[in-house]
Scaffold this motif. Sequence first.
Motif, PDB file in Angstrom:
ATOM      1  N   THR A  21      38.143  18.707  54.787  1.00 31.17           N
ATOM      2  CA  THR A  21      39.004  17.291  54.587  1.00 31.17           C
ATOM      3  C   THR A  21      40.045  17.062  55.582  1.00 31.17           C
ATOM      4  O   THR A  21      40.519  15.939  55.643  1.00 31.17           O
ATOM      5  CB  THR A  21      39.693  17.325  53.152  1.00 31.17           C
ATOM      6  N   SER A  22      40.242  18.134  56.537  1.00 25.71           N
ATOM      7  CA  SER A  22      41.265  17.998  57.522  1.00 25.71           C
ATOM      8  C   SER A  22      40.718  17.094  58.545  1.00 25.71           C
ATOM      9  O   SER A  22      41.375  16.382  59.290  1.00 25.71           O
ATOM     10  CB  SER A  22      41.873  19.180  57.912  1.00 25.71           C
ATOM     11  N   THR A  23      39.231  17.121  58.838  1.00 20.29           N
ATOM     12  CA  THR A  23      38.662  16.467  59.792  1.00 20.29           C
ATOM     13  C   THR A  23      37.518  15.532  59.337  1.00 20.29           C
ATOM     14  O   THR A  23      37.091  14.868  60.194  1.00 20.29           O
ATOM     15  CB  THR A  23      37.942  17.705  60.749  1.00 20.29           C
ATOM     16  N   LYS A  24      37.632  15.395  58.225  1.00 16.93           N
ATOM     17  CA  LYS A  24      36.787  14.492  57.429  1.00 16.93           C
ATOM     18  C   LYS A  24      35.234  14.729  57.856  1.00 16.93           C
ATOM     19  O   LYS A  24      34.473  13.708  57.723  1.00 16.93           O
ATOM     20  CB  LYS A  24      37.052  12.953  57.670  1.00 16.93           C
ATOM     21  N   SER A  25      34.844  15.956  57.926  1.00 14.76           N
ATOM     22  CA  SER A  25      33.600  16.137  58.450  1.00 14.76           C
ATOM     23  C   SER A  25      32.707  16.864  57.158  1.00 14.76           C
ATOM     24  O   SER A  25      33.312  17.272  56.402  1.00 14.76           O
ATOM     25  CB  SER A  25      33.568  17.461  59.600  1.00 14.76           C
ATOM     26  N   GLU A  26      31.331  16.504  57.099  1.00 15.13           N
ATOM     27  CA  GLU A  26      30.565  17.148  56.190  1.00 15.13           C
ATOM     28  C   GLU A  26      29.307  17.604  56.567  1.00 15.13           C
ATOM     29  O   GLU A  26      28.687  17.127  57.761  1.00 15.13           O
ATOM     30  CB  GLU A  26      30.069  15.823  55.338  1.00 15.13           C
ATOM     31  N   ILE A  27      29.021  18.723  56.053  1.00 12.84           N
ATOM     32  CA  ILE A  27      27.577  19.285  56.835  1.00 12.84           C
ATOM     33  C   ILE A  27      26.900  19.981  55.612  1.00 12.84           C
ATOM     34  O   ILE A  27      27.546  20.311  54.491  1.00 12.84           O
ATOM     35  CB  ILE A  27      28.125  20.464  57.782  1.00 12.84           C
ATOM     36  N   THR A  28      25.893  20.350  55.877  1.00  9.59           N
ATOM     37  CA  THR A  28      24.969  21.138  54.929  1.00  9.59           C
ATOM     38  C   THR A  28      25.292  22.598  55.171  1.00  9.59           C
ATOM     39  O   THR A  28      25.955  23.047  56.024  1.00  9.59           O
ATOM     40  CB  THR A  28      23.381  21.013  55.118  1.00  9.59           C
ATOM     41  N   LEU A  29      25.086  23.565  54.198  1.00  6.74           N
ATOM     42  CA  LEU A  29      25.164  24.566  54.095  1.00  6.74           C
ATOM     43  C   LEU A  29      24.512  25.497  55.160  1.00  6.74           C
ATOM     44  O   LEU A  29      25.090  26.282  55.899  1.00  6.74           O
ATOM     45  CB  LEU A  29      24.781  25.546  52.919  1.00  6.74           C
ATOM     46  N   TYR A  30      23.177  25.434  55.690  1.00  8.69           N
ATOM     47  CA  TYR A  30      22.437  25.783  56.655  1.00  8.69           C
ATOM     48  C   TYR A  30      23.041  25.437  58.011  1.00  8.69           C
ATOM     49  O   TYR A  30      23.171  26.039  58.713  1.00  8.69           O
ATOM     50  CB  TYR A  30      21.116  25.399  56.378  1.00  8.69           C
ATOM     51  N   ASP A  31      23.275  24.265  58.084  1.00  5.75           N
ATOM     52  CA  ASP A  31      23.852  23.804  59.567  1.00  5.75           C
ATOM     53  C   ASP A  31      25.402  24.586  59.731  1.00  5.75           C
ATOM     54  O   ASP A  31      25.757  24.737  60.874  1.00  5.75           O
ATOM     55  CB  ASP A  31      24.047  22.521  59.409  1.00  5.75           C
ATOM     56  N   ALA A  63      34.338   8.005  49.527  1.00  8.31           N
ATOM     57  CA  ALA A  63      34.410   6.893  50.230  1.00  8.31           C
ATOM     58  C   ALA A  63      35.380   7.307  51.569  1.00  8.31           C
ATOM     59  O   ALA A  63      35.112   6.904  52.681  1.00  8.31           O
ATOM     60  CB  ALA A  63      34.894   5.739  49.518  1.00  8.31           C
ATOM     61  N   SER A  64      36.371   7.927  50.874  1.00  2.00           N
ATOM     62  CA  SER A  64      37.703   7.977  52.052  1.00  2.00           C
ATOM     63  C   SER A  64      37.653   9.571  52.597  1.00  2.00           C
ATOM     64  O   SER A  64      38.121   9.876  53.592  1.00  2.00           O
ATOM     65  CB  SER A  64      38.852   7.864  51.561  1.00  2.00           C
ATOM     66  N   LYS A  65      36.696  10.493  52.130  1.00  2.00           N
ATOM     67  CA  LYS A  65      36.625  11.864  52.553  1.00  2.00           C
ATOM     68  C   LYS A  65      38.049  12.460  52.113  1.00  2.00           C
ATOM     69  O   LYS A  65      38.328  13.345  53.157  1.00  2.00           O
ATOM     70  CB  LYS A  65      35.986  12.175  53.895  1.00  2.00           C
ATOM     71  N   GLN A  66      38.557  12.341  51.359  1.00  2.00           N
ATOM     72  CA  GLN A  66      39.784  12.709  51.032  1.00  2.00           C
ATOM     73  C   GLN A  66      39.764  13.677  49.973  1.00  2.00           C
ATOM     74  O   GLN A  66      39.051  13.392  49.035  1.00  2.00           O
ATOM     75  CB  GLN A  66      40.845  11.837  50.819  1.00  2.00           C
ATOM     76  N   LYS A  67      40.705  14.551  49.552  1.00  2.00           N
ATOM     77  CA  LYS A  67      40.693  15.424  48.358  1.00  2.00           C
ATOM     78  C   LYS A  67      42.029  15.076  47.602  1.00  2.00           C
ATOM     79  O   LYS A  67      43.035  14.464  48.018  1.00  2.00           O
ATOM     80  CB  LYS A  67      40.835  16.853  48.547  1.00  2.00           C
ATOM     81  N   MET A  68      41.804  15.118  46.294  1.00  2.00           N
ATOM     82  CA  MET A  68      42.899  14.698  45.361  1.00  2.00           C
ATOM     83  C   MET A  68      42.973  15.448  44.214  1.00  2.00           C
ATOM     84  O   MET A  68      41.852  15.952  43.604  1.00  2.00           O
ATOM     85  CB  MET A  68      42.533  13.053  44.830  1.00  2.00           C
ATOM     86  N   SER A  69      44.137  15.832  43.673  1.00  2.00           N
ATOM     87  CA  SER A  69      44.167  16.719  42.252  1.00  2.00           C
ATOM     88  C   SER A  69      43.871  15.829  41.459  1.00  2.00           C
ATOM     89  O   SER A  69      43.850  14.495  41.108  1.00  2.00           O
ATOM     90  CB  SER A  69      45.650  17.003  42.163  1.00  2.00           C
ATOM     91  N   PHE A  70      43.473  16.364  40.086  1.00  2.00           N
ATOM     92  CA  PHE A  70      42.984  15.589  38.858  1.00  2.00           C
ATOM     93  C   PHE A  70      44.162  14.543  38.509  1.00  2.00           C
ATOM     94  O   PHE A  70      43.831  13.569  37.842  1.00  2.00           O
ATOM     95  CB  PHE A  70      42.465  16.639  37.901  1.00  2.00           C
TER      96      PHE A  70
END
Length: 695
Positions: A398-408, A199-206
């Motif tokens: 996570t620094s730019t909140k971007s998501e991409i497929t592996l091929y792209d 939802a927030s495109k952030q990372k978080m430790s367990f």
Amino acid sequence: MAELDLNKSSGEMGKASSDKETVLFGQEGFKNNSKHLEAEQKALKPNENTHNAPVSCNDQRVWHKCEGDFVQARLSEMSISSSSEQIAQNTSVGLHSETNVNHPNNNAFLMQIGDRSHMGCDQNIVTNVQAKFAPSSTIPEFQGLRRQVTVQDLVEAELLNKNVAEQLEKGVKTVSQVQNSLGKYLNKINSIAGLYLEASKQKMSFYEAARAGVIESSVALEFLEAQAATGYIVHTQSNGKYSVQEAIEKGLIPREFKERLLEAEKGVTGYFHHGKILSVFQAMENKLLPSQTGRRLLEVQIATGGIIDPVRSVRLPLETACKQGLLNHDTTQNLHKMLDNMKGFQNPNNIKQAMHYAELMKLCVVDLEGNYLLLPFGTRKISTPSPAKPNSISVVDTSTKSEITLYDAFLKYYIEKQTYLELSALQSLWRETIDKWQGSSEYFLTDSNSGRQFSLNDALTQGIISQTELNKYRDGHITVIELADTLMSRASVASNPNSPIAGIWDPNRCRRISVLKAMRQNLVERLTATRLLEAQACTGGITDPATGKKFSISEALQRDLVDSEIAASIQKSQQAYRGFLQPGTQATISTAEALRENLLGHDIGHRFLELQYLTGGLVDPNLPGRMSLDDALRRHLIDDWTAQRLTDEKMHARNLVCPKTKQRISYKEALARAIFDCHTGLRLLEAAEHPNTST
């Protein structure tokens, strides 16, 4: 029409091994990014977050100068078992043999440890290498899991072969190059580092996730134990790695976890017994560790790269671990059977779903900023394969909140080719297959994981790929993974609204399978499977969901799309499409006409008409295409009562059991519940997701 030339000598096919799959993370694609330049400057400064690591030569994030050589530092490397069933097979796989195959142009990584003729580097080589660096220079050492590792350690562990030892002696290879090529056996972070909040495109430790109420504390503890048992506690915000004691002192984990995590950490530091340091397996053998706990730790170690030798502070491939007494062959061969009934990790997205650690790793995405694996958390399921999307999200920043497929990510130079190939090996298992049928051969690219299949003959004829591209593949200039991704990116597939249900989507393994295979796996009842195949036959042929191609019942029987019992019971449904022979005249007549002349039973005849009506129209074998009800009435193919029956849903037989909900449904309801497959455009009916079966 393109000239078909499929029989050239086959070169390198980019072997995707399901027994041992290596992952290399990279960020070289961001060379023009300012943060990359900042990271490059930081590489020259000490990293206070790195536990016992040399500063300049072992920084894995950027290109840097090291011992006079300009070395491309690899970001991370890990080996992940693709499934628990392959654990036993791993013992016979050559060690590290994929390096030369998958990296033909990189002379810095020609580590042919899999070649047994290069094994067993003798003491003279070790002595020569050590003499090379003494007394004027330091004896070469490598950063292991918890201490510095010598050449002798690596030779005894069979991780360093004769050729490489000689290259170190001659200065052809540097310590940094060997360190990076053996990263997955040494000090790389191979465990799941934390969560990726969709939802927030952030990372978080367990621990942070547990403290924030995102996941249960028990779930967080499971993943932290896995980190402790395989190297370090990872802090996703600082990208640092720490021992359990250090993590507690820094407040990265709660003190109530201390006892459990220190016990798990012994998987790395060893179990002390009668003056000896024992591995997990040896501790189990000496009754120092409960067998259930031991199996759990072995599972995690195998999933993240190999059995840990606490004496030498390195990981070992299974075969080497068995030879050196850190495991035995009986345990290795039976481990997958024991683990089948013990899935020791909860899926944070569904705490009722027990999974193996390796299976959870396959759901992870790569964080380009931290260079480690994150487990997506949320309802979007970005990394979970789906029949509706050809590729899942595999790379995030996570620094730019971007998501991409592996091929792209590969096409846009965010990741290098080797990174792309090795991450792809986690998601798919492409291989070339040949189908010999009636004197001709058809060549396919087949993905064993997803159930997808592409015909190279059709792709060439249709102009999806060129002969030049095929030749490059045959000559080994592009891999089977690249060719498959090229086919997927160029194939234009539209949803077919008149499609019958062509197959079953198995959410437990995220793959498309035939109706017959689904029945054999108890995902579909036999009667329901028979009705689904009957619908296929009376609307054009038995469908192979891997390709979308249709076959006659006899051909389908030979291709294992139907069994003999079903084939015998659905013969009349094939006639519903091809036509029935009229007695006396031997003329071919439609189902409606055969029903009117009492050549068909009332129930079965109306069922055939209903199936045809729901999938595009009635069939007259003497006319092309399908026929609407209005046309059928106008041609006097059917009467008003039959037309009314076909349009009245209350008259439709509810003779199917939904494989997902187990409710009785009609074929029309099944069509409405089905998903259109992006690979073929045909409908797939989704099966139930079993709580104890993983994706």
